[in-house]
Design a protein around this motif. Structure first.
Motif, PDB file in Angstrom:
ATOM      1  N   SER A   1      44.485  23.835  35.859  1.00 43.63           N
ATOM      2  CA  SER A   1      45.220  24.564  36.890  1.00 43.63           C
ATOM      3  C   SER A   1      45.328  23.731  38.161  1.00 43.63           C
ATOM      4  O   SER A   1      44.332  23.266  38.695  1.00 43.63           O
ATOM      5  CB  SER A   1      44.518  25.879  37.193  1.00 43.63           C
ATOM      6  OG  SER A   1      45.198  26.548  38.217  1.00 43.63           O
TER       7      SER A   1
ATOM      8  N   PRO B   1      44.121  26.658  42.168  1.00 44.86           N
ATOM      9  CA  PRO B   1      42.843  27.302  41.847  1.00 44.86           C
ATOM     10  C   PRO B   1      42.969  28.821  41.882  1.00 44.86           C
ATOM     11  O   PRO B   1      43.673  29.375  42.717  1.00 44.86           O
ATOM     12  CB  PRO B   1      41.906  26.800  42.941  1.00 44.86           C
ATOM     13  CG  PRO B   1      42.796  26.321  44.030  1.00 44.86           C
ATOM     14  CD  PRO B   1      44.092  25.919  43.401  1.00 44.86           C
ATOM     15  N   ILE B   2      42.306  29.456  40.950  1.00 41.71           N
ATOM     16  CA  ILE B   2      42.308  30.908  40.891  1.00 41.71           C
ATOM     17  C   ILE B   2      41.247  31.417  41.846  1.00 41.71           C
ATOM     18  O   ILE B   2      40.100  30.988  41.802  1.00 41.71           O
ATOM     19  CB  ILE B   2      42.046  31.388  39.454  1.00 41.71           C
ATOM     20  CG1 ILE B   2      43.181  30.935  38.552  1.00 41.71           C
ATOM     21  CG2 ILE B   2      41.879  32.899  39.418  1.00 41.71           C
ATOM     22  CD1 ILE B   2      42.955  31.253  37.088  1.00 41.71           C
ATOM     23  N   LYS B   3      41.643  32.319  42.714  1.00 48.10           N
ATOM     24  CA  LYS B   3      40.704  32.891  43.670  1.00 48.10           C
ATOM     25  C   LYS B   3      40.139  34.179  43.094  1.00 48.10           C
ATOM     26  O   LYS B   3      40.831  34.927  42.429  1.00 48.10           O
ATOM     27  CB  LYS B   3      41.403  33.173  44.990  1.00 48.10           C
ATOM     28  CG  LYS B   3      41.893  31.924  45.686  1.00 48.10           C
ATOM     29  CD  LYS B   3      42.561  32.256  46.990  1.00 48.10           C
ATOM     30  CE  LYS B   3      43.064  30.985  47.654  1.00 48.10           C
ATOM     31  NZ  LYS B   3      43.741  31.268  48.919  1.00 48.10           N
ATOM     32  N   GLU B   4      38.883  34.414  43.363  1.00 51.11           N
ATOM     33  CA  GLU B   4      38.237  35.633  42.907  1.00 51.11           C
ATOM     34  C   GLU B   4      38.177  36.617  44.052  1.00 51.11           C
ATOM     35  O   GLU B   4      38.038  36.231  45.209  1.00 51.11           O
ATOM     36  CB  GLU B   4      36.838  35.334  42.387  1.00 51.11           C
ATOM     37  CG  GLU B   4      36.849  34.524  41.114  1.00 51.11           C
ATOM     38  CD  GLU B   4      35.461  34.369  40.518  1.00 51.11           C
ATOM     39  OE1 GLU B   4      34.568  35.173  40.858  1.00 51.11           O
ATOM     40  OE2 GLU B   4      35.283  33.449  39.728  1.00 51.11           O
ATOM     41  N   GLN B   5      38.290  37.892  43.714  1.00 49.12           N
ATOM     42  CA  GLN B   5      38.239  38.960  44.699  1.00 49.12           C
ATOM     43  C   GLN B   5      37.376  40.080  44.140  1.00 49.12           C
ATOM     44  O   GLN B   5      37.426  40.366  42.950  1.00 49.12           O
ATOM     45  CB  GLN B   5      39.652  39.474  44.978  1.00 49.12           C
ATOM     46  CG  GLN B   5      39.751  40.492  46.067  1.00 49.12           C
ATOM     47  CD  GLN B   5      39.532  39.892  47.443  1.00 49.12           C
ATOM     48  OE1 GLN B   5      40.007  38.818  47.729  1.00 49.12           O
ATOM     49  NE2 GLN B   5      38.792  40.585  48.285  1.00 49.12           N
ATOM     50  N   THR B   6      36.604  40.708  44.981  1.00 49.93           N
ATOM     51  CA  THR B   6      35.745  41.811  44.565  1.00 49.93           C
ATOM     52  C   THR B   6      36.329  43.114  45.076  1.00 49.93           C
ATOM     53  O   THR B   6      36.738  43.202  46.233  1.00 49.93           O
ATOM     54  CB  THR B   6      34.317  41.625  45.118  1.00 49.93           C
ATOM     55  OG1 THR B   6      33.811  40.373  44.665  1.00 49.93           O
ATOM     56  CG2 THR B   6      33.409  42.735  44.658  1.00 49.93           C
TER      57      THR B   6
ATOM     58  N   SER C   1      41.117  41.318  33.636  1.00 52.32           N
ATOM     59  CA  SER C   1      41.776  40.482  34.632  1.00 52.32           C
ATOM     60  C   SER C   1      43.284  40.434  34.398  1.00 52.32           C
ATOM     61  O   SER C   1      44.079  40.551  35.336  1.00 52.32           O
ATOM     62  CB  SER C   1      41.184  39.070  34.599  1.00 52.32           C
ATOM     63  OG  SER C   1      41.840  38.242  35.515  1.00 52.32           O
TER      64      SER C   1
END
Length: 119
Positions: free
Chosen positions: A38, A41-46, A69
């Motif tokens: 990629s 970049p894949i961002k993570e979220q809570t 997801s």
């Protein structure tokens, strides 16, 4: 070099241009390339979810998603489209109101249509 070009062409084939309000938005469907590194970049979220929402996410495969997801991403994309569509409808309604009240604008539109039909 050939590998980089082939990878770029493959990625480009999955780029969809969406025109909205004169702006171009580009959506990359990286999920079609599981082995492709990629470049975004894949961002993570809570998020805090209630029990019913968690149960729904647990059933993601029942609805054809590979994981929760993927379901969330699809839901966000659909919500974005729905919100944009609603804004466009509201804008169209405002333009229709202005047009209905403006006889000069209506005459101008009719004149333009007549000229266009002559072509």
């Amino acid at each position: 070099m050939l590998l980089i070009l082939a990878s770029f062409l493959a990625l480009s084939a999955n780029v969809c241009y969406h025109i909205n309000s004169g702006f171009f938005k580009t959506f990359f469907n990286i999920t079609n390339f599981p082995n492709f590194p990629s470049i975004f970049p894949i961002k993570e979220q809570t998020f805090k979810l209630d029990e019913s929402q968690i149960k729904f996410l647990d059933l993601c495969q029942k609805y054809g998603f590979k994981d929760a997801s993927e379901l969330v991403i699809m839901a966000i994309q659909r919500l974005e489209i729905a919100l944009e569509t609603e804004q466009l409808k509201e804008s169209a309604m405002l333009y229709a109101e202005v047009y209905a009240e403006d006889t000069e604008l209506q005459e101008l539109a009719e004149l333009g249509l007549e000229e266009w039909l002559k072509l």
